[in-house]
Design an enzyme around this catalytic site. Structure first.
Site, PDB file in Angstrom:
ATOM      1  CE  LYS A   1      -3.049  -1.377   8.517  1.00 54.31           C
ATOM      2  NZ  LYS A   1      -3.770  -1.533   7.269  1.00 54.31           N
TER       3      LYS A   1
ATOM      4  CE  LYS B   1      -5.907   2.613   1.838  1.00 52.07           C
ATOM      5  NZ  LYS B   1      -5.137   1.413   2.202  1.00 52.07           N
TER       6      LYS B   1
HETATM    7 MG   LIG Z   1      -6.823  -1.258   4.870  1.00 51.64          MG
END
Ligand SMILES: [Mg+2]
Length: 367
Positions: free
Chosen positions: A163, A261
């Site tokens: 991240k 997702k």
């Molecule tokens: Mg992501």
């Protein structure tokens, strides 16, 4: 499908380690577990994967709860569906709210596969032998990042997602690249570079596998302009909240990769449509994760068994996140791969004892 009852559990569990992104830190994970019971007592399982706060997309656990209790589940119990793809009739009256819809959609597909006596991955056309696993590491000190990467590599993972955010990008990524020249490294920005696109040019030469969601969720045009300036492929995550969003992103050349997702796109039916669309347009796909519990995790494994899922997904062992999960058996990674569950449906069942320990509220909705 003869559904006679829905049971919805709101749960909360502490992550083994807090997970930090450019937009927030998750320490305690709330979630929704949905059971759909048919008249013979077969149970299909789904999971609501929204976070507690609206930092990732607009939805939260609380908005999903309202949508499920007030609209989606009562509408579902009025219908007599023959196949999960017919659930568009149920969702038709509700705009948006893909994660709430996906909880229903997952449970419908699981139930349908169990009623058909087949593993879900087989039912949807999965032909891979194993799903490819990858880890995501939250933003932290460079020493912690290297330590976690070392652990992941020693466990056999070949892909690590980091991240990033402005001022936490070039240094950690360079350190990681230097330590592991062969590792597939993804950088996930969760929209942190809107107006700071130039800062991404600095990491364009690091041989990253891709940069995920650098700019805002709705900003497909600027993603297209940025992709023209970068050699590194852009992967869209938050922007792709439906099949239509994928159509638009592909038409505008906003990305070269889409992370799918099941929760974010509104369910498995929608995910399968997006996979077909991407394959027609030579857009790579892989399965993203939501720091989820074992039900959504098992659905992700089923999706990742489809041909074309050649990039490791955000699929990790359940034990990476939880002391004890609410589903059993645990998803296990061996040498960077996951063997699919061979049982019917998603192949996992509820660990009722654990579920009870972590349940805040349960609701029954009957026909
Ligand atoms: Mg992501």
């Amino acid at each position: 499908m003869n559904i006679v009852k829905a049971v919805l559990h709101e749960i909360s569990m502490t992550l083994k380690k807090p997970f930090k992104t450019s937009l927030g830190t998750v320490t305690e994970r709330r979630g929704l577990v949905l059971e759909l019971h048919d008249k013979k007592g077969v149970i299909g399982l789904g999971e609501g994967v929204a976070f507690s706060e609206p930092w990732y997309t607009e939805e939260t656990i609380d908005t999903s709860l309202i949508m499920l209790q007030k609209y989606l589940l009562p509408a579902l119990l009025k219908e007599d569906l023959r196949h999960p793809e017919e659930a568009a009739r149920v969702y038709g009256a509700v705009r948006g709210n893909p994660m709430a819809k996906a909880a229903v959609d997952m449970a419908l597909w699981d139930l349908y596969a169990r009623q058909s006596h087949k593993p879900l991955y087989e039912l949807i056309g999965g032909t891979r032998k194993r799903a490819l696993a990858g880890v995501a590491i939250g933003s932290q000190s460079i020493d912690d990042l290297l330590e976690q990467a070392k652990e992941a590599v020693s466990e056999g993972y070949t892909r690590v997602k980091v991240k990033i955010m402005p001022r936490y990008d070039i240094k950690p990524l360079t350190a990681l690249r230097k330590a592991y020249p062969e590792l597939s490294i993804l950088a996930d920005a969760n929209s942190a570079y809107e107006g700071k696109e130039d800062e991404l040019l600095a990491i364009d030469g690091l041989g990253l596998q891709m940069i995920e969601q650098p700019l805002s969720q709705k900003d497909l045009a600027r993603h297209a302009a940025l992709q023209k300036r970068l050699n590194t492929p852009i992967c869209l995550d938050e922007s792709i909240d439906s099949y239509d969003a994928a159509v638009n992103a592909i038409a505008l050349n906003s990305c070269k990769v889409i992370n799918i997702k099941i929760g974010r796109v509104g369910g498995l039916t929608e995910a399968l449509k997006i996979v077909r669309l991407c394959q027609e347009h030579h857009i790579q796909v892989w399965c993203g994760g939501m720091l989820e519990f074992g039900i959504s995790r098992a659905h992700n494994v089923a999706l990742s068994m489809l041909p074309g899922f050649d990039i490791p997904g955000d699929l990790s062992s359940s034990s990476r996140y939880w002391e004890e999960d609410i589903a059993m058996p645990d998803v296990m990674v061996r040498s960077g791969e996951i063997e699919p569950f061979k049982g019917h449906g998603i192949g996992v069942s509820l660990n009722r004892k654990r579920l009870e320990e972590v349940t805040l509220h349960s609701f029954d909705i009957k026909k």
